[in-house]
Motif scaffolding. Structure first.
Motif, mmCIF file in Angstrom:
data_model
loop_
_atom_site.group_PDB
_atom_site.id
_atom_site.type_symbol
_atom_site.label_atom_id
_atom_site.label_comp_id
_atom_site.label_asym_id
_atom_site.label_seq_id
_atom_site.Cartn_x
_atom_site.Cartn_y
_atom_site.Cartn_z
ATOM 1 N N HIS A 222 0.181 -32.256 20.262
ATOM 2 C CA HIS A 222 -0.612 -32.185 19.030
ATOM 3 C C HIS A 222 -0.856 -33.605 18.554
ATOM 4 N N ILE B 186 -4.159 -29.909 12.119
ATOM 5 C CA ILE B 186 -2.835 -29.435 11.725
ATOM 6 C C ILE B 186 -2.071 -30.532 11.016
ATOM 7 N N VAL C 6 1.589 -31.345 9.728
ATOM 8 C CA VAL C 6 2.977 -30.904 9.775
ATOM 9 C C VAL C 6 3.838 -31.684 8.788
ATOM 10 N N HIS D 132 3.381 -23.349 14.791
ATOM 11 C CA HIS D 132 3.821 -24.702 15.109
ATOM 12 C C HIS D 132 5.195 -24.902 14.485
ATOM 13 N N ARG E 154 8.012 -27.309 13.830
ATOM 14 C CA ARG E 154 8.314 -28.742 13.799
ATOM 15 C C ARG E 154 9.786 -28.963 13.496
ATOM 16 N N ILE F 203 7.103 -30.930 18.058
ATOM 17 C CA ILE F 203 6.373 -29.750 17.592
ATOM 18 C C ILE F 203 6.286 -28.752 18.741
ATOM 19 N N VAL G 69 2.598 -23.448 10.117
ATOM 20 C CA VAL G 69 3.595 -24.487 10.406
ATOM 21 C C VAL G 69 4.946 -24.083 9.829
ATOM 22 N N ARG H 26 8.859 -25.522 9.405
ATOM 23 C CA ARG H 26 9.758 -26.662 9.500
ATOM 24 C C ARG H 26 11.175 -26.160 9.731
#
Lengths: 122, 122
Positions: free
Chosen positions: B21, B59, B61, B77, B79, B86, B113, B115
């Motif tokens: 990414h 994207i 993040v 995604h 992360r 990612i 996304v 985390r």
DNA sequence: AATAAAATTAGTAATCATTACTGATTTGAG
DNA sequence: CTCAAATCAGTAATGATTACTAATTTTATT
């Protein structure tokens, strides 16, 4: 429960008292009504801390600045490319939970953003 | 199919030839191998156009710069806050489709996304 | 092919949201 | 009370991204 500073508490309170997704500047102006000499840097620093602590969400919808959300429950953010409005769409449960755990990933915060056209703008 | 400029085609090709990414700068360096005098501004402008056209995803993040994804299929995604990596997690179908249509919203692009901590970092 | 209009470009300058820095102030533990 | 750690207000710096300009390329029309 940790003891947060007066400034940090005020920022958190402003964020929890709205269902919009305000920017740092908007939050700054609101908090200044209570703490007139608070610094913009203090707002940014505390928003970062609060986000890392899981008290709030940091959301980027692609309009050039970060936005913040006092509601940390998993939900969609539907951003209309016509009017710029951000709509919330709440979920009964996080449909990704199983997939995430399959990956051996320990989630801390989830941000879901969908770009499109709202019913008022189509 | 629209006719894209040589620069735009090269950017799209670079993006589709990786499953990472990348940032605009990374893409810029790669495209320069083919078009040495391409401008960084051209890369940014075309990434914006490609994203608006639905050819790629933009994207964020939360690491300070936008990232771009040549795969526009709905996927997560993940992360890792430990190593910064990612990870992709693909879905059989978009679990939000029904919810989005209930809102009367016409989706154009979805960016999800999460985390957290990956299995290598925990 | 010739011409005009529209789109795109390279290169550079400007923007501005965010971060970094400073010395002062507040907080909490012992 | 005392010291160290955390946080602050205010300001300066950063850097990813955007805006601008004149030149070039593409497309449409005759």
């Amino acid at each position: 429960m940790k003891n947060y500073s007066r400034q940090r508490e005020a920022i958190l309170e402003v964020l929890r008292s709205t269902d919009t997704h305000p920017t740092a500047s908007w939050i700054y102006e609101r908090v200044r009504e209570k703490i007139p000499n608070i610094s913009l840097g203090t707002v940014y620093r505390n928003l970062t801390v609060l986000s890392e602590n899981g008290d709030i969400l940091t959301i980027n919808v692609g309009d050039g600045q970060e936005r913040y959300d006092g509601n940390t429950a998993a939900h969609l953010h539907l951003r209309c490319t016509g009017c710029g409005e951000i709509y919330d769409a709440f979920l009964k449960s996080d449909p990704f939970r199983d997939l995430i755990s399959e990956e051996g990933f320990i989630p801390e915060a989830a941000v879901y953003v969908v770009r499109g056209i709202c019913k008022n703008c189509k």
